[in-house]
Design a protein around this motif. Structure first.
Motif, short mmCIF file in Angstrom:
data_model
loop_
_atom_site.label_atom_id
_atom_site.label_comp_id
_atom_site.label_asym_id
_atom_site.label_seq_id
_atom_site.Cartn_x
_atom_site.Cartn_y
_atom_site.Cartn_z
N THR A 82 0.86 -1.37 0.04
CA THR A 82 0.08 0.08 0.17
C THR A 82 0.97 1.16 0.05
OG1 THR A 82 -1.55 -1.08 1.19
CG2 THR A 82 -1.74 1.37 1.18
N SER A 83 1.80 1.09 0.67
CA SER A 83 2.93 2.25 0.93
C SER A 83 3.59 2.52 -0.43
CB SER A 83 4.06 1.98 2.03
OG SER A 83 4.91 3.04 2.01
N ASP B 5 3.69 5.79 -5.58
CA ASP B 5 3.42 6.09 -7.08
C ASP B 5 2.55 7.27 -7.34
OD1 ASP B 5 5.39 3.79 -7.49
OD2 ASP B 5 3.73 2.50 -7.91
N SER B 6 1.54 7.22 -6.60
CA SER B 6 0.60 8.49 -6.63
C SER B 6 1.31 9.79 -6.40
CB SER B 6 -0.66 8.19 -5.96
OG SER B 6 -1.35 7.00 -6.24
N ILE B 7 2.04 9.80 -5.34
CA ILE B 7 2.57 10.94 -4.99
C ILE B 7 3.85 11.46 -6.05
CG2 ILE B 7 4.28 11.96 -3.30
CD1 ILE B 7 3.19 10.01 -1.32
N ASN B 8 4.31 10.44 -6.56
CA ASN B 8 5.28 10.85 -7.70
C ASN B 8 4.61 11.39 -8.77
OD1 ASN B 8 7.66 9.90 -6.22
ND2 ASN B 8 7.51 7.71 -6.92
N ILE C 272 -0.32 9.58 7.40
CA ILE C 272 0.04 8.63 6.36
C ILE C 272 0.92 9.03 5.14
CG2 ILE C 272 -1.04 6.97 4.77
CD1 ILE C 272 -1.17 5.97 7.62
N LEU C 273 0.53 10.11 4.86
CA LEU C 273 1.36 10.87 3.68
C LEU C 273 2.87 10.94 4.05
CD1 LEU C 273 1.68 12.10 0.98
CD2 LEU C 273 0.92 14.22 1.78
N VAL D 257 6.10 8.99 2.54
CA VAL D 257 7.47 9.59 1.90
C VAL D 257 8.52 9.23 2.65
CG1 VAL D 257 8.33 11.97 1.50
CG2 VAL D 257 6.07 11.58 1.20
N ASN D 258 8.55 9.21 4.27
CA ASN D 258 9.61 9.02 4.90
C ASN D 258 9.97 7.38 4.58
OD1 ASN D 258 11.18 8.39 7.30
ND2 ASN D 258 10.40 9.98 8.34
N GLU D 259 9.30 6.36 4.44
CA GLU D 259 9.60 5.12 4.17
C GLU D 259 10.04 4.81 2.96
OE1 GLU D 259 6.47 2.62 7.11
OE2 GLU D 259 6.11 2.89 5.11
N ASN D 260 9.64 5.34 2.10
CA ASN D 260 9.98 5.24 0.57
C ASN D 260 11.42 5.92 0.15
OD1 ASN D 260 8.18 2.98 -0.73
ND2 ASN D 260 6.80 4.41 0.46
#
Length: 304
Positions: A190-191, A196-199, A228-229, A233-236
């Motif tokens: 999910t993350s 991908d959507s953020i990118n 969540i946002l 970002v932090n994790e990816n």
């Protein structure tokens, strides 16, 4: 999860280094020396699993993972019977313990190499520095065994230096903040989908060009919560939201600075065209990401 393995890494090193210090000033029994040596058997698997938890965000461990800690447990439980008297068998066991650590250093190095393009620069750099530190400690003791380094207690002094260095890195990079989302229910797939959507928002729609862009605004666009946002970002990406936004703005600015239409533009115009609200914040962010001022970057990268 990850910080628990980091604690085990440090505990294992403390046991081994503590033995070195005490053995210089006290007449330790064989079983006491063996407890210190056992610490090395704890370091290797803990260092490997620490990396796995950092890079892959593991929350549950397969039961087979615990088998990697069995040598440490057995060595500790049998510390009264394991030879430690300076004979051939004792040296063989001692060498085998450090060979055990070497094997895990190779595994940890492979893990690091496999994740060098994982877009988590802070995690990567922190784990790389920790791995280098453990490798240096291993090399010091092997050098002492081989007679290349005569100062036995130097390992303890070297370890102290590394502790100060790691503490500095922890405080500077806020490494433990990487663990603040462990209670979240969002899974890795999910993350990644949300990333991908953020990118898409940032790379295709260039939403970052809005100099008033906020975490709340992007969260609303993606129909998610700011927390969540921020986690995604932090994790990816290994960045907080502000760093992520500035990263895209700086990438835009770098292109404008050397483009045919932008190479003669004033720096302040480039700043506004990249999404910054003022030239001061642009200069600070640009220097932070590139270690160059915008003018220096333009001079070094413009076609001659």
């Amino acid at each position: 999860m990850a910080h628990r393995f980091l604690v085990l890494v440090i505990l294992g090193l403390i046991l081994r280094i503590g033995k070195s210090i005490l053995n210089v000033y006290l007449d330790l029994d064989a079983w006491q020396r063996n407890i210190g040596i056992a610490g090395i058997l704890l370091v290797g698997p803990s260092l490997w699993q620490y990396g796995e938890a950092l890079f892959h965000k593991k929350r549950k461990l397969h039961w087979a993972i615990y088998l990697h800690f069995l040598p440490y447990l057995l060595f500790t439980l049998l510390c009264w019977t394991i030879p430690n008297r300076g004979d051939t068998l004792s040296y063989f066991i001692y060498d085998a313990v450090f060979a055990h650590l070497l094997m895990y250093l190779f595994i940890a190095t492979r893990l690091l190499v496999n994740n060098h393009k994982d877009n988590k620069p802070k995690i990567y750099k922190w784990y790389r520095n920790l791995l280098i530190g453990v490798v240096l400690i291993w090399a010091f003791y092997i050098g002492n065994i081989a007679g290349l380094i005569p100062f036995y207690i130097g390992g303890a002094l070297f370890f102290s230096l590394l502790v100060y260095m790691f503490s500095f890195l922890l405080l500077r990079n806020h490494t433990f903040s990487l663990e603040k989302y462990t209670a979240s229910t969002i899974d890795q797939n999910t993350s990644m989908d949300m990333m991908d959507s953020i990118n898409m928002l940032f790379e295709e729609e260039e939403i970052y060009l809005n100099h008033k862009l906020s975490l709340q605004e992007v969260a609303q666009a993606l129909k998610t919560s700011p927390r969540i946002l921020s986690q995604v970002v932090n994790e990816n990406k290994g960045m907080n939201f502000s760093e992520f936004v500035n990263f895209h703005r700086i990438e835009k600015a770098k292109k404008l600075l050397v483009s045919p239409n932008g190479k003669d533009e004033k720096i302040i115009s480039i700043a506004y065209d990249s999404g910054f609200g003022n030239v001061t914040s642009f200069n600070v962010a640009f220097k932070s990401f590139t270690h160059l001022t915008p003018s220096q970057y333009r001079r070094q990268n413009s076609p001659s």
